[in-house]
Design a protein around this motif. Structure first.
Motif, PDB file in Angstrom:
ATOM      1  N   CYS A 369       0.847  -1.197   0.000  1.00  0.00           N
ATOM      2  CA  CYS A 369       0.000   0.000   0.000  1.00  0.00           C
ATOM      3  C   CYS A 369       0.877   1.240   0.000  1.00  0.00           C
ATOM      4  CB  CYS A 369      -0.860  -0.025   1.252  1.00  0.00           C
ATOM      5  SG  CYS A 369      -1.694   1.521   1.590  1.00  0.00           S
ATOM      6  N   ILE A 370       0.541   2.207  -0.841  1.00  0.00           N
ATOM      7  CA  ILE A 370       1.314   3.448  -0.850  1.00  0.00           C
ATOM      8  C   ILE A 370       0.526   4.588  -0.196  1.00  0.00           C
ATOM      9  CG2 ILE A 370       2.719   2.878  -2.853  1.00  0.00           C
ATOM     10  CD1 ILE A 370       0.777   4.693  -4.468  1.00  0.00           C
ATOM     11  N   CYS A 372      -2.177   5.984  -0.869  1.00  0.00           N
ATOM     12  CA  CYS A 372      -2.508   7.018  -1.844  1.00  0.00           C
ATOM     13  C   CYS A 372      -3.881   7.615  -1.580  1.00  0.00           C
ATOM     14  CB  CYS A 372      -2.487   6.426  -3.238  1.00  0.00           C
ATOM     15  SG  CYS A 372      -3.762   5.197  -3.467  1.00  0.00           S
ATOM     16  N   ALA A 373      -4.664   6.983  -0.703  1.00  0.00           N
ATOM     17  CA  ALA A 373      -5.991   7.479  -0.346  1.00  0.00           C
ATOM     18  C   ALA A 373      -7.009   7.360  -1.473  1.00  0.00           C
ATOM     19  CB  ALA A 373      -5.945   8.923   0.164  1.00  0.00           C
ATOM     20  N   CYS A 375      -8.585   4.754  -2.215  1.00  0.00           N
ATOM     21  CA  CYS A 375      -9.679   3.947  -1.672  1.00  0.00           C
ATOM     22  C   CYS A 375     -10.565   4.800  -0.764  1.00  0.00           C
ATOM     23  CB  CYS A 375      -9.128   2.741  -0.927  1.00  0.00           C
ATOM     24  SG  CYS A 375      -7.921   3.120   0.350  1.00  0.00           S
ATOM     25  N   CYS A 418      -7.619   0.689  -6.189  1.00  0.00           N
ATOM     26  CA  CYS A 418      -6.316   0.574  -5.524  1.00  0.00           C
ATOM     27  C   CYS A 418      -5.189   0.345  -6.539  1.00  0.00           C
ATOM     28  CB  CYS A 418      -6.335  -0.563  -4.517  1.00  0.00           C
ATOM     29  SG  CYS A 418      -4.728  -0.811  -3.762  1.00  0.00           S
TER      30      CYS A 418
HETATM   31  S1  SF4 Z   1      -5.949   2.545  -2.619  1.00  0.00           S
HETATM   32 FE1  SF4 Z   1      -5.890   2.430  -0.415  1.00  0.00          FE
HETATM   33  S2  SF4 Z   1      -5.059   0.414   0.007  1.00  0.00           S
HETATM   34 FE2  SF4 Z   1      -4.605   0.853  -2.136  1.00  0.00          FE
HETATM   35  S3  SF4 Z   1      -2.583   1.748  -2.095  1.00  0.00           S
HETATM   36 FE3  SF4 Z   1      -4.016   3.442  -2.012  1.00  0.00          FE
HETATM   37  S4  SF4 Z   1      -4.265   3.818   0.187  1.00  0.00           S
HETATM   38 FE4  SF4 Z   1      -3.326   1.809  -0.026  1.00  0.00          FE
END
Ligand code: SF4
Ligand code: SF4
Lengths: 495, 361
Positions: A369-370, A372-373, A375, A418
């Protein structure tokens, strides 16, 4: 009509062009029908036929059990060749109780179908009863018995009926076709339900990627003043009951409550169509429209299929598989479930059979997981999928629940966006399973404790009774003795 | 409980980590190319050394940690870290500054924390701050633009020579950045307008025609890159807007208060790493909060700290410190500021409606 914005959501490629222009066709009669007795949420139906019985089309095969249940009927005439276990229409492929019917090819209706009703001169109760007897369940995939939802009027003050024609899942076009080809019947079913619910206003929500359906339904209901057809923005998960109601009314359904709590009941268009057939023609729910599509399907199509038809018959009709599918699923690609094989039967809740190629699926291997928000932005429920998954992965069930696990509708928007291809929903489903089994265990523990306490109480009671009895006997003995001791003295005194 | 093997969704958006990184690099490209043009071959050599070290360091760490090298290298995150670090270095800095910086960023700030996604602090900023503290002289020796096309620009060989240690040439052309200059002059008691004279013009600050870090000088191109990222939805508007608005607002207020001592909003926004920081550094996905409201708080905090550090602390430039300080607050922000869950109030309790509909009593 003013629409209200909902949070989050995603824009998957809708891929509906594959099947959208294919008119509904009847699938030819299969050789065998496998009809599970449980195709709905609630108690399984109880078979009323036996092996070797001859049945007619529409005849009751199993009747509903308890308040939340639905009966099952014969999709065609033929002979019952078995009542036993057969792989379920579920990823587990578990064996479930299934009635196997061998069609005789005559497709003869049974003589004692309930008579056609005049719904607008019938009581709501009579309509709900007819819907219950016809085995109608939510056909958008939820499979909740529809009559139970129609009876919500007894407990809630209802104002609005919302008809879900969003069909927000990619690939699926069965509701679209139904609305385009049977607009009048769908509208009739909707009006019957509105009457049964006693609501004064009905809204039909259809995503804007289905302009034909919007127009045709609009034309079909124009002469009734109390129905509005509303175009919804094409955004997944628009078809989620609570989100759709919010888009249309601005009202958010409180957590753990029903839309009925805010005065709204939602039904699906295919359900409306089934209600029309049941009320106006006395026909139980014995068939449904299924979209067969995906990159690995030769000729995608929308088929009217008898309940119980093996999935392989559908695929064969559509030109078979052009390549080995990466995933074979029931329902849409966002919330659908893997099928354990092609032998499993079509059930009342199956709206799609999709054979997706690796390109269709497009899920690469999982990366870290990066944060990245994406989700978080995508979640229509305001949850933090990234945090929930981290807790779930660490086995911290309480933490996952505290973050809102029970508010997750499993829509899949988070996994879909994601960039690291983390199967977030899978973690949530697993955690939900854990939670359910923990609750079951807790329940069991409580139950055991209660039983144990009862037993101790019973034992105590028995002991107490014994003791009392003993004491009583002792007293009696003592009294007797005293009497006996007194008696000789009397005698000697007389002598 | 029979947990299904594979849950939905059975389809996926075509956006991967490497694609996100690639988009960020694409957004950085114009400002970088202008930096190359303005500062010539020494800048290009330094950039190459820095980026190469970052990638090699990543590969080495992955090997040692026993992780698959290919997929992780291909995600492009190490390349981007090196790139961002190079952008913030003085363009004619010696080669070892880039090497030490990249090693610090990748090994200490990223891999020691557990690799991509695990680091608390923005790796490029950790490196920059460490370098600034350890090598203050080299980190603040800036040159004015020597465009590649100009006659006195160093040739390729001269450029390599400068990066690899020819300090004589460097001393001849060094000059302070507008931020640094203003700071020194103000500390000496010079009036602001005088201090700014010849050192700051909004136009040259926008176009990058001024001395400064390799990739920070052109506000315009960085803004363009930032807007591209917004448009592509790689970043959301919350952090940049909150950060720049806070910085601009504070600057305007103090400028209004005493224009002879405090430069105005334009100066602060266009100078140094403010824009690069707002669009490319504070928005680093790993080290910023996940919720929109959290991002607003985070951005505002960055903007405020940048102003405070630039105005009252010992350094003329504060972006790196500010971002790092706020990075440290990210877990806290994420813990306390969460989106509102559907159907619940902010406290997490199910909503209550006071309408006529609903359950019959
Ligand atoms: S979408 Fe959510 S779970 Fe996937 S990398 Fe981004 S923050 Fe992490
Ligand atoms: S699956 Fe659950 S957590 Fe993920 S986006 Fe849907 S509601 Fe949110």
């Amino acid at each position: 009509m003013k629409l209200f914005r909902i949070r989050g959501g995603v824009h998957p490629d809708d891929c509906k062009a594959l099947a959208a222009e294919q008119a509904i066709v009847d699938l030819q009669m299969p050789e065998l029908l496998h009809i599970p007795v449980q195709q709905h949420i609630g108690a399984a139906a109880k078979p009323v036929v036996q092996r070797g019985d001859s049945v007619r089309k529409g005849q009751l095969l199993a009747h509903s059990q308890g308040a939340i249940s639905a009966p099952v009927h014969a999709p065609t005439s033929g002979r019952i060749v078995g009542i036993g276990n057969y792989p379920a229409h579920h990823p587990s492929g578990l064996l479930v109780r299934t009635i196997t019917l061998q069609p005789d090819g005559e497709d003869r209706w049974c003589d004692d179908l309930p008579p056609p009703m005049d719904p607008f001169n019938s009581t709501p109760d009579a309509i709900a009863e007819r819907v219950a007897l016809s085995g109608i369940v939510g056909m958008g995939g939820a499979t909740f018995p529809s009559s139970v939802k129609l009876n919500l009027r007894n407990r809630y003050r209802l104002e609005k009926l919302v008809i879900n024609g969003a069909e927000c899942e990619p690939y699926l076009t069965c509701d679209d076709r139904l609305m385009r080809e049977h607009a009048d019947q769908v509208i009739d079913g909707i009006r019957i339900m509105a009457h049964a619910l006693g609501v004064t206003h009905t809204v039909i929500g259809i995503e804007n990627n289905k302009p034909d359906a919007q127009r045709l339904l609009h034309e079909a209901c124009a002469r009734f003043g109390d129905i509005d057809v509303v175009g919804l923005p094409t955004r997944y998960p628009m078809g989620s009951e609570k989100h759709m109601v919010q888009t249309l009314t601005g009202l958010e359904t409180p957590a753990r409550a029903l839309t009925a709590d805010i005065g709204v009941v939602v039904h699906n268009v295919a359900t409306a169509h089934a209600v029309h057939r049941a009320v106006r023609h006395g026909e139980p729910l014995i068939s449904r429209v299924v979209t067969v599509s995906g990159g690995a399907i030769g000729k995608p199509a929308n088929l009217r299929v008898l309940i119980g038809t093996p999935v392989e018959d559908l695929i064969d009709y559509c030109g078979g598989l052009t390549s080995t599918p990466e995933r074979l699923i029931s329902g849409g690609p966002m919330m659908g479930q893997l099928l354990p094989g092609t032998r499993v039967p079509v059930v009342k809740g199956s709206n799609g059979v999709l054979a997706l190629t690796a390109t269709d699926v497009g899920i690469a291997s999982e990366m870290p997981c990066i944060r990245c928000a994406s989700c978080v932005d995508a979640c229509p429920c305001g949850l933090l999928p990234v945090e929930m998954a981290a807790h779930a992965r660490a086995g911290d069930l309480d933490g996952t629940v505290r973050l809102g696990l029970t508010d997750c509708i499993a829509c899949g928007s988070c996994s879909f966006v994601c960039p690291s291809n983390i199967p977030l929903v899978q973690y949530f489903n697993y955690a939900k399973g854990e939670l359910a089994s923990r609750q079951r265990a807790q329940h069991k523990q409580l139950e055991t404790k209660r039983l144990a306490e009862q037993r101790t109480a019973r034992m105590e009671e028995i002991k107490r009774k014994k003791r009392e009895a003993m004491e009583k006997r002792k007293r009696e003995m003592a009294a007797k003795k005293a009497k006996a001791a007194a008696a000789p003295a009397e005698r000697s005194a007389q002598a | 409980m029979n947990a299904p093997l594979v849950s939905g969704p059975h389809t996926h958006q075509a956006r991967s980590v490497s694609r996100i990184m690639a988009l960020v690099m694409l957004a950085l490209l114009p400002a970088t190319l202008l930096g190359f043009y303005n500062f010539g071959w020494p800048a290009i050599t330094l950039f190459a050394v820095t980026v190469l070290t970052a990638v090699l360091a990543e590969a080495g760490c992955l090997l040692i940690a026993g992780k698959p090298v290919r997929p992780f290298l291909l995600d492009g995150s190490a390349l981007l870290t090196g790139w961002l670090l190079a952008m913030t270095l003085p363009p004619w800095a010696p080669w070892w500054l880039g090497v030490v910086g990249s090693l610090l960023a990748i090994v200490v700030a990223k891999q020691v924390f557990g690799g991509i996604g695990q680091n608390l602090f923005n790796p490029a900023m950790v490196a920059r701050v460490a370098l600034l503290i350890a090598f203050p002289l080299q980190m603040t020796t800036f040159v004015g633009p020597q465009p590649l096309s100009s006659p006195n620009a160093p040739s390729f060989l001269e450029g390599v020579a400068i990066t690899f240690g020819d300090e004589a040439k460097l001393d001849a052309v060094s000059g302070a950045t507008p931020l640094g200059h203003v700071r020194t002059e103000l500390d000496r008691g010079t009036e602001l307008t005088q201090a700014l004279n010849g050192y700051y013009a909004p136009l040259s600050a926008s176009l990058g025609d001024t001395s400064g870090s390799l990739g920070e000088t052109s506000a315009l191109l960085i803004l363009l890159g930032g807007l591209f990222l917004l448009f592509k939805r790689v970043i959301s508007w919350h952090i940049p807007v909150a950060m720049l608005a806070t910085l601009g607002l504070l600057a305007a207020v103090f400028h209004g208060f005493d224009p002879t001592r405090y430069p105005g909003a334009g100066f602060h926004l266009l100078s140094g790493g403010a824009l690069l920081g707002a669009f490319f550094i504070a928005t680093d996905l790993v080290t910023s909060p996940v919720s929109a409201r959290g991002q607003l708080v985070f951005g505002a905090g960055c903007g405020m700290l940048v102003y405070v550090i630039r105005t009252w602390a010992g350094y003329p430039e504060g972006v790196a410190f500010a971002v790092m300080l706020m990075n440290a607050c990210t877990p806290l922000i994420d813990h306390y500021i969460r989106p509102r869950i559907y159907g619940r109030d902010r406290a997490g309790q199910p909503m209550v409606y006071d309408v006529q509909s609903g359950e019959k009593s």
